[in-house]
Design a protein around this motif. Structure first.
Motif, PDB file in Angstrom:
ATOM      1  N   THR A   2      55.947  49.136  39.349  1.00 31.04           N
ATOM      2  CA  THR A   2      55.860  47.655  39.557  1.00 31.04           C
ATOM      3  C   THR A   2      54.566  47.963  39.551  1.00 31.04           C
ATOM      4  O   THR A   2      53.830  48.925  40.582  1.00 31.04           O
ATOM      5  CB  THR A   2      56.155  47.155  40.937  1.00 31.04           C
ATOM      6  OG1 THR A   2      57.781  47.785  40.812  1.00 31.04           O
ATOM      7  CG2 THR A   2      56.440  45.665  41.199  1.00 31.04           C
ATOM      8  N   THR A   3      54.008  46.518  38.890  1.00 33.10           N
ATOM      9  CA  THR A   3      52.452  46.388  39.147  1.00 33.10           C
ATOM     10  C   THR A   3      51.993  45.503  39.900  1.00 33.10           C
ATOM     11  O   THR A   3      52.507  43.740  39.814  1.00 33.10           O
ATOM     12  CB  THR A   3      51.599  46.419  37.813  1.00 33.10           C
ATOM     13  OG1 THR A   3      52.174  47.385  36.616  1.00 33.10           O
ATOM     14  CG2 THR A   3      50.455  46.527  37.430  1.00 33.10           C
ATOM     15  N   PHE A   4      51.168  45.276  41.368  1.00 27.92           N
ATOM     16  CA  PHE A   4      50.426  44.778  41.871  1.00 27.92           C
ATOM     17  C   PHE A   4      49.177  44.750  41.344  1.00 27.92           C
ATOM     18  O   PHE A   4      48.756  45.694  41.646  1.00 27.92           O
ATOM     19  CB  PHE A   4      51.103  44.743  43.332  1.00 27.92           C
ATOM     20  CG  PHE A   4      52.082  45.359  44.046  1.00 27.92           C
ATOM     21  CD1 PHE A   4      53.137  43.972  44.252  1.00 27.92           C
ATOM     22  CD2 PHE A   4      52.656  46.253  43.830  1.00 27.92           C
ATOM     23  CE1 PHE A   4      54.732  44.536  44.514  1.00 27.92           C
ATOM     24  CE2 PHE A   4      53.988  46.520  44.246  1.00 27.92           C
ATOM     25  CZ  PHE A   4      55.187  45.510  44.973  1.00 27.92           C
ATOM     26  N   VAL A   5      49.004  43.405  41.483  1.00 27.96           N
ATOM     27  CA  VAL A   5      47.312  42.799  42.410  1.00 27.96           C
ATOM     28  C   VAL A   5      46.600  42.256  43.338  1.00 27.96           C
ATOM     29  O   VAL A   5      47.370  41.784  43.948  1.00 27.96           O
ATOM     30  CB  VAL A   5      46.888  42.379  40.616  1.00 27.96           C
ATOM     31  CG1 VAL A   5      45.441  41.714  40.980  1.00 27.96           C
ATOM     32  CG2 VAL A   5      46.736  43.087  39.229  1.00 27.96           C
ATOM     33  N   HIS A   6      46.470  43.573  44.135  1.00 23.38           N
ATOM     34  CA  HIS A   6      46.111  42.706  45.356  1.00 23.38           C
ATOM     35  C   HIS A   6      45.071  41.827  45.750  1.00 23.38           C
ATOM     36  O   HIS A   6      43.438  42.958  45.042  1.00 23.38           O
ATOM     37  CB  HIS A   6      46.263  44.313  46.275  1.00 23.38           C
ATOM     38  CG  HIS A   6      45.987  43.058  47.835  1.00 23.38           C
ATOM     39  ND1 HIS A   6      45.437  44.285  49.159  1.00 23.38           N
ATOM     40  CD2 HIS A   6      45.748  42.559  48.391  1.00 23.38           C
ATOM     41  CE1 HIS A   6      45.102  44.229  50.083  1.00 23.38           C
ATOM     42  NE2 HIS A   6      45.410  42.853  49.790  1.00 23.38           N
ATOM     43  N   ILE A   7      44.709  41.091  46.153  1.00 29.85           N
ATOM     44  CA  ILE A   7      43.338  40.036  46.140  1.00 29.85           C
ATOM     45  C   ILE A   7      42.949  39.413  47.087  1.00 29.85           C
ATOM     46  O   ILE A   7      44.568  39.429  47.721  1.00 29.85           O
ATOM     47  CB  ILE A   7      42.766  39.347  44.618  1.00 29.85           C
ATOM     48  CG1 ILE A   7      43.747  37.999  44.701  1.00 29.85           C
ATOM     49  CG2 ILE A   7      43.311  39.921  43.258  1.00 29.85           C
ATOM     50  CD1 ILE A   7      43.610  36.922  43.735  1.00 29.85           C
ATOM     51  N   SER A   8      41.777  39.035  47.924  1.00 30.70           N
ATOM     52  CA  SER A   8      42.004  38.577  49.614  1.00 30.70           C
ATOM     53  C   SER A   8      40.674  37.935  49.139  1.00 30.70           C
ATOM     54  O   SER A   8      39.625  37.656  48.571  1.00 30.70           O
ATOM     55  CB  SER A   8      42.024  39.708  50.185  1.00 30.70           C
ATOM     56  OG  SER A   8      42.505  39.770  51.646  1.00 30.70           O
ATOM     57  N   ASP A   9      40.340  37.104  50.234  1.00 32.66           N
ATOM     58  CA  ASP A   9      39.381  36.464  50.690  1.00 32.66           C
ATOM     59  C   ASP A   9      38.673  35.844  49.925  1.00 32.66           C
ATOM     60  O   ASP A   9      37.641  36.012  49.575  1.00 32.66           O
ATOM     61  CB  ASP A   9      38.756  37.293  51.627  1.00 32.66           C
ATOM     62  CG  ASP A   9      39.003  37.888  53.070  1.00 32.66           C
ATOM     63  OD1 ASP A   9      39.985  38.571  53.452  1.00 32.66           O
ATOM     64  OD2 ASP A   9      38.684  37.698  54.261  1.00 32.66           O
ATOM     65  N   LEU A  10      39.488  35.370  49.229  1.00 35.31           N
ATOM     66  CA  LEU A  10      38.322  34.377  47.883  1.00 35.31           C
ATOM     67  C   LEU A  10      37.639  33.126  48.476  1.00 35.31           C
ATOM     68  O   LEU A  10      37.034  33.330  47.364  1.00 35.31           O
ATOM     69  CB  LEU A  10      40.105  33.483  46.920  1.00 35.31           C
ATOM     70  CG  LEU A  10      40.999  34.534  45.579  1.00 35.31           C
ATOM     71  CD1 LEU A  10      41.494  35.942  46.618  1.00 35.31           C
ATOM     72  CD2 LEU A  10      41.140  33.645  45.024  1.00 35.31           C
ATOM     73  N   HIS A  11      38.544  32.369  49.294  1.00 34.32           N
ATOM     74  CA  HIS A  11      36.890  31.947  50.273  1.00 34.32           C
ATOM     75  C   HIS A  11      36.360  30.504  49.010  1.00 34.32           C
ATOM     76  O   HIS A  11      35.644  30.362  48.339  1.00 34.32           O
ATOM     77  CB  HIS A  11      35.886  32.507  50.912  1.00 34.32           C
ATOM     78  CG  HIS A  11      36.626  32.934  51.522  1.00 34.32           C
ATOM     79  ND1 HIS A  11      35.998  32.663  53.199  1.00 34.32           N
ATOM     80  CD2 HIS A  11      36.240  34.620  52.218  1.00 34.32           C
ATOM     81  CE1 HIS A  11      36.593  33.618  53.834  1.00 34.32           C
ATOM     82  NE2 HIS A  11      36.464  34.416  53.599  1.00 34.32           N
ATOM     83  N   PHE A  12      37.467  30.025  48.634  1.00 35.64           N
ATOM     84  CA  PHE A  12      36.819  28.531  47.236  1.00 35.64           C
ATOM     85  C   PHE A  12      35.699  28.397  48.556  1.00 35.64           C
ATOM     86  O   PHE A  12      36.805  27.184  49.766  1.00 35.64           O
ATOM     87  CB  PHE A  12      37.837  27.916  47.555  1.00 35.64           C
ATOM     88  CG  PHE A  12      38.943  28.472  46.357  1.00 35.64           C
ATOM     89  CD1 PHE A  12      38.787  28.292  44.989  1.00 35.64           C
ATOM     90  CD2 PHE A  12      39.790  29.221  45.528  1.00 35.64           C
ATOM     91  CE1 PHE A  12      38.735  28.425  43.633  1.00 35.64           C
ATOM     92  CE2 PHE A  12      40.416  30.012  44.989  1.00 35.64           C
ATOM     93  CZ  PHE A  12      39.673  29.381  43.423  1.00 35.64           C
ATOM     94  N   GLY A  13      34.788  27.376  48.107  1.00 33.26           N
ATOM     95  CA  GLY A  13      33.848  26.548  48.866  1.00 33.26           C
ATOM     96  C   GLY A  13      32.135  27.673  49.024  1.00 33.26           C
ATOM     97  O   GLY A  13      31.658  27.387  48.631  1.00 33.26           O
TER      98      GLY A  13
END
Ligand SMILES: [Fe+2]
Ligand SMILES: [Fe+2]
Length: 264
Positions: A2-13
């Protein structure tokens, strides 16, 4: 595999638009099975930010798994915070605060660790409750042995010493004692805007920094991780924003032996 992309704290604004465009491009070329987003989708939990975040989630055209962070609750609109804290989340993101997903290869358990108030002044802090610990432990122990078990929580279960005092999740010791030897494989978090990954008590604890916002700590670029593998071997490829694009900066390999994970 399996391939996951882990992203975080995008903080739109507080989005860096070129970095967001670079992330979308990467997602297109990686074609992950699942994108995991570990909270702080917005900066001030405003309607506009939630709308922008919802547009991003629609645009990526890839399955995603998301949980909230402390910034997804309003800090300044106190009535909203106390009486309908998650109304915008439910409207613009999804019904669940604690999503769950499972297929033959993996199970994702999401928990909400943001709290609308606490017996301390700093409301950005998070906790894991006894009910959440029991729920996770039961879910993991009842799962098939071949299925990869991932917990997604915004607040961190391990931190480099300099960040520990303010940011470590409340209830951490009790949680880790309960998760030990259950078959839990990974804990994915964010919140500190610092990326790293290491093994803690046989479990891989992996963090993405802030993937797309300008809320950067000194010496820490925007970052995300690609996690590939299965119940026996995993690689975590850490990417950082460098010279106008996301570039691979380190790959860590882990293998599972005697019921726990080890770094190669
Ligand atoms: Fe954050
Ligand atoms: Fe946070």
């Amino acid at each position: 595999m399996t391939t996951f992309v882990h992203i975080s704290d995008l903080h739109f604004g507080r989005i860096l638009t070129d970095v967001l465009a670079g992330l979308k491009q990467k997602i297109k070329s990686i074609k992950p099975d699942m994108i995991i987003i570990s909270g702080d989708l917005t900066q001030r939990a405003t309607k506009k930010e939630y709308q922008q975040a919802a547009d991003f989630l629609n645009d990526i055209n890839t399955p995603y798994f998301i949980i909230p962070g402390n910034h997804d609750l309003s800090t300044f609109r106190i009535i909203e915070r106390f009486f309908w804290p998650w109304r915008k989340w439910h409207k613009w993101v999804q019904r669940e605060l604690e999503a769950q997903y499972a297929n033959d290869n993996y199970q994702l358990i999401g928990i909400n660790t943001a709290r609308k108030a606490g017996f301390y002044m700093d409301w950005s802090r998070g906790r894991i409750s006894s009910t959440q610990i029991k729920h996770i432990t039961k879910q993991v122990m009842e799962a098939p042995e071949y299925q990869l078990q991932l917990l997604v929580a915004h607040h961190p279960f391990w931190l480099p010493r300099e960040y520990e005092a303010r940011h470590l999740i409340g209830g951490r010791d009790k949680a880790l004692a309960s998760f030990k030897d259950t078959g839990l494989d990974l804990i994915l978090s964010g919140h500190v805007h610092v990326d790293y990954c290491r093994v803690v008590d046989g479990i891989i604890v992996s963090h993405a920094g802030t993937t797309t916002s300008d809320r950067l700590l000194p010496e820490h670029a925007n970052s995300f991780n690609i996690i590939r593998g299965d119940k026996s071997t995993l690689t975590i490829a850490r990417h950082h924003w460098h010279q106008d694009e996301f570039q691979l900066s380190a790959t860590q390999t882990f293998y599972r032996d005697n019921g726990g994970w080890h770094e190669q």
